[in-house]
Every structure is written in C-alpha cells, then in structure tokens.
Write an enzyme that holds these catalytic residues in place. Structure first.
Site, PDB file in Angstrom:
ATOM      1  N   TYR A  11      40.763  45.378-111.924  1.00  0.00           N
ATOM      2  CA  TYR A  11      39.523  45.119-111.185  1.00  0.00           C
ATOM      3  C   TYR A  11      39.732  45.495-109.703  1.00  0.00           C
ATOM      4  CZ  TYR A  11      35.895  42.397-108.879  1.00  0.00           C
ATOM      5  OH  TYR A  11      34.853  42.008-108.084  1.00  0.00           O
TER       6      TYR A  11
ATOM      7  N   ARG B 168      36.674  19.202-102.371  1.00  0.00           N
ATOM      8  CA  ARG B 168      37.628  20.289-102.128  1.00  0.00           C
ATOM      9  C   ARG B 168      38.883  20.159-102.973  1.00  0.00           C
ATOM     10  NH1 ARG B 168      41.565  20.233 -98.748  1.00  0.00           N
ATOM     11  NH2 ARG B 168      40.564  18.934 -97.180  1.00  0.00           N
TER      12      ARG B 168
ATOM     13  N   LYS C 221      31.045  35.832-114.698  1.00  0.00           N
ATOM     14  CA  LYS C 221      30.638  36.793-115.728  1.00  0.00           C
ATOM     15  C   LYS C 221      30.274  36.048-117.016  1.00  0.00           C
ATOM     16  CE  LYS C 221      31.908  39.449-112.358  1.00  0.00           C
ATOM     17  NZ  LYS C 221      33.258  39.982-112.231  1.00  0.00           N
TER      18      LYS C 221
ATOM     19  N   ASP D  34      44.021  38.468-116.809  1.00  0.00           N
ATOM     20  CA  ASP D  34      42.619  38.255-116.456  1.00  0.00           C
ATOM     21  C   ASP D  34      41.814  38.464-117.745  1.00  0.00           C
ATOM     22  OD1 ASP D  34      39.939  38.629-115.715  1.00  0.00           O
ATOM     23  OD2 ASP D  34      40.462  39.468-113.754  1.00  0.00           O
TER      24      ASP D  34
HETATM   25  C1  LIG Z   1      34.209  40.126-111.227  1.00  0.00           C
HETATM   26  C2  LIG Z   1      35.639  40.136-111.601  1.00  0.00           C
HETATM   27  C3  LIG Z   1      36.592  39.503-110.809  1.00  0.00           C
HETATM   28  C4  LIG Z   1      36.234  38.821-109.494  1.00  0.00           C
HETATM   29  O1  LIG Z   1      35.455  37.692-109.738  1.00  0.00           O
HETATM   30  P1  LIG Z   1      34.440  37.028-108.663  1.00  0.00           P
HETATM   31  O2  LIG Z   1      33.891  35.884-109.428  1.00  0.00           O
HETATM   32  O3  LIG Z   1      33.445  38.066-108.277  1.00  0.00           O
HETATM   33  O4  LIG Z   1      35.285  36.603-107.510  1.00  0.00           O
HETATM   34  C5  LIG Z   1      37.906  39.519-111.238  1.00  0.00           C
HETATM   35  N1  LIG Z   1      38.265  40.130-112.374  1.00  0.00           N
HETATM   36  C6  LIG Z   1      37.383  40.764-113.160  1.00  0.00           C
HETATM   37  C7  LIG Z   1      37.851  41.422-114.413  1.00  0.00           C
HETATM   38  C8  LIG Z   1      36.037  40.790-112.805  1.00  0.00           C
HETATM   39  O5  LIG Z   1      35.163  41.420-113.578  1.00  0.00           O
END
Ligand SMILES: *Cc1c(COP(=O)(O)O)cnc(C)c1O
Length: 380
Positions: free
Chosen positions: A100, A46, A197, A172
């Site tokens: 997002y 953790r 992703k 992001d």
């Molecule tokens: C999918 C996504 C998220 C969230 O990510 P998770 O791994 O599903 O928690 C945040 N920002 C963007 C741009 C995303 O495509």
C-alpha cells in the site's frame, strides 16, 4: 460459535447495558477511578479502553482467531504504531516490494530518519530472502492481497521463514478480511487492517485494527496510547455496526467481482485483468489454496493510453471516481494518480503499476447493472 455468529455475538457485553440489544455509544472521555494499578489501565478514550473499545477488541480477536486485538484511529495508525512498537534505531525490516502506498512511504521515507531501515524484497521468491537477513532483521511485512495488482505472495513461506529465525511476521489483511483469509491460522504473529475498508464497509469512517499475540498487541497499545492514535467512540459504534454484516457483504463482493473480472477479461478492448479468482492470474493457484474468495478488487488495462483510461473512468455512470475501497458504492481509480501517487515513477514501474492501470473496488450494486454500465462505457 461459527464465524457468522461471532460477527453478531462475539464481544457483546453481558449483561447487556440497560438491556440494549445494540451496544450503545459511551460518549465520555474519562471515567471514575476504579482502582487501576497503572497508567495504561485508567479509563480514558485515548487509552483505547472504554466499553466501546473493549467490545470491539473482543469481537475482532474472535474474528481473527487471535489472543488479542486493538482498534486504532486509522489503518496507518495501526501500521505505524505496530512498526514503532517492534522496531527501534538500528533495526531492519524485510517487506514486500508492492505494499500500500502509505505504508511504502512510511518504510521508505519516515522510518529511516529514526534509524529503522527496510529492504524491499519480492515476497513471491522465498529463495531470495535469506541473503537480505542481517543480525538486526526483526520482522517481515506483507499484505494478503496486494493492491492494485491483486497478487497473493508466498504467505505460508513468510510465516515459516520468520518463525524459524525468531523474527515477527506482520500481515496487512485489509484486502482479504477474515472472511477470505485468517492469517493467524497460517502462523502470522501480527495482523493489521485498515478497518476504513471492508471491516467497516460503508465508506463513512477511518479506523484501523491490530490483532495477534497478547504480548505484542499490549506493546502496540502502549505505543498507541503515547502517539495518540485512539479510535473515537462514535467511530467505534459505526465499526461495530459495520462488522455485523461483514460476511454477507464480502461474499457478495467476491462473487460480483469474479463475474465482473470474467466479463472484462473477455472484452476485446481489455488487454489484461488482475483478479486472483481468474485462472489466468499469476496468483490463482495460491489464492485457490489459501483464500475463501478473491475479494472485491479488480485492476485492468485497456488496449490504449492514459487518455483512453481517463475516458473510460469518465464514461461509467455507477462507479464513482474516488480512492479507497471496500464499501457499498463501486469506486474506480487510476492508482498512478491516487493510491500510488506517493511512489516515484521508477518505483511504480518496478512494481508493475502502469499509468494506464485502472482499479475497481466492487460495491454492493447488482452485478448485471455494473456489467451493463461497463459494456456501454467500453463500447462508446
Ligand atoms: C487504505 C489502506 C491502508 C491505510 O488505511 P487508512 O485507514 O486509510 O489509514 C493500509 N493498508 C491497506 C491495504 C489499505 O488499503
């Protein structure tokens, strides 16, 4: 080391554990006490500090060109922990109106209950930002390429604006990945990713990343330690494996998406295509100046209604009707009922996300097969 070499070799422990060429999985929740002076340094899953975490942290910091990096249990764990480490009751955030869906919901619905407020601004228009800054504005949050409209906002201006005012800039970088854009080189303080992703790239885990200045990342780590958003060692192993092929995957997806976007833009049944690599796109100039490639996400609208969009989605045979993005399988979705279903119809309309909009995450299939598939489905 150059980027491709870093993907393979950065962060790998020396000497190699038991001479293993590939970093093994350390499936142990706890570790023998070795004299750690404080709680956060005790070795425990953790606390995100087992050998699998450490190797990933070093590799990701090298890839993003930052002092430090941290993996988390999901992209949302990275985003929520980052914001909660920076902001407390009374603090204020600027954010682009077009984030997002999960992030938008967090800012618009969850954080206000903790006394943290957000003003959503148009990050394409720097002249409008100063009017929204208050003495409590602590940070500015944007995305490198927005989803699903694939806009590239005034990124350099965001980094400069925040630096001049002693605020923290957060970006992001999920959609661009460090293959196409390295935010730290443009002055961003903190970078977050959904590693679910492209970074992992195989549609088989959920994970997140925070990278940036060491003091800021250390504060996020403490928050993650307490909120419990650590990444499991097996998911660390899969992310580590996926990262090694990031450059070859993303460059292929850049090229394939550009070709497919060009095909769609030239099709008589398609009204509009959003892809930053196309000269017709509003963000093309910024994308050409700052990004090494346009990424793998395309969105488009047919000349037709929601039923026509649904029909196309059901007629294509290779793209799978599923949310998420960045993997080998091409995925197709209608954001209004998936990634952006959490937004009110008004918020979707304000952001320009029509109910008829279709989004494709271009995978690793042969581009010609995808084009043939869309040709048949559009012609039917
Ligand atoms: C999918 C996504 C998220 C969230 O990510 P998770 O791994 O599903 O928690 C945040 N920002 C963007 C741009 C995303 O495509």
């Amino acid at each position: 080391m150059r980027f491709e070499t870093q993907l393979v070799h950065a962060g790998e422990p020396r000497p190699r554990p038991q001479h293993a060429v590939v970093m093994p999985i350390y499936q142990s929740s706890t570790y023998e006490y070795d004299g750690a002076g404080n709680y956060h340094d005790l070795k425990y899953i953790r606390l995100n500090n087992t050998p699998n975490h450490a190797a990933l942290h070093d590799k990701l910091a090298a890839l993003e060109g930052t002092e430090a990096a941290l993996v988390t249990a999901s992209g949302m764990a990275a985003i929520s922990s980052t914001l909660l480490s920076l902001l407390g009751a009374g603090d204020h955030l600027l954010a682009h109106d077009g984030l997002y869906g999960g992030t938008y919901d967090l800012l618009a619905r969850d954080l206000p209950r903790l006394g943290i407020t957000t003003t959503f601004v148009d990050a394409n228009r720097p002249e409008t930002w100063a009017a929204h800054v208050t003495p409590h504005t602590r940070a500015f949050y944007v995305e490198t390429i927005t989803n699903p409209l694939t806009q590239v906002v005034a990124l350099d201006e965001v980094a400069r604006f925040t630096r001049e005012r002693g605020m923290v800039s957060i970006i992001d970088n999920t959609m661009a990945t460090p293959v196409n854009y390295r935010p730290a080189a443009h002055g961003f303080d903190l970078i977050v990713h959904s590693a679910t992703k492209y970074l992992n790239g195989h549609n088989d885990i959920v994970a997140g990343v925070v990278a940036g200045r060491a003091d800021l990342v250390a504060a996020v780590k403490h928050k993650v330690d307490h909120l419990g958003g650590a990444l499991d060692p097996h998911a660390c192993f899969l992310l580590h494996r996926g990262l090694k092929t990031l450059a070859v995957r993303v460059r292929y997806q850049n090229e394939s998406a550009l070709e497919l976007a060009g095909f769609l833009a030239g099709h008589p049944r398609v009204r509009r295509v959003n892809y930053p690599g196309l000269p017709s796109h509003e963000s093309h100039a910024r994308a050409s100046r700052w990004l090494a490639g346009g990424g793998g996400i395309i969105s488009f609208e047919l000349d037709g209604d929601v039923a026509a969009a649904e029909q196309l989605i059901s007629r294509v045979t290779l793209p799978i009707h599923a949310p998420s993005l960045g993997g080998p399988e091409t995925l197709i979705t209608r954001p209004a009922i998936m990634s952006h279903a959490g937004l009110s119809p008004e918020a979707r309309q304000r952001q320009g996300i029509a109910d008829t909009l279709i989004r494709i995450s271009v995978g690793l299939e042969a581009t010609a097969d995808l084009i043939e598939d869309f040709t048949a489905a559009l012609g039917a």
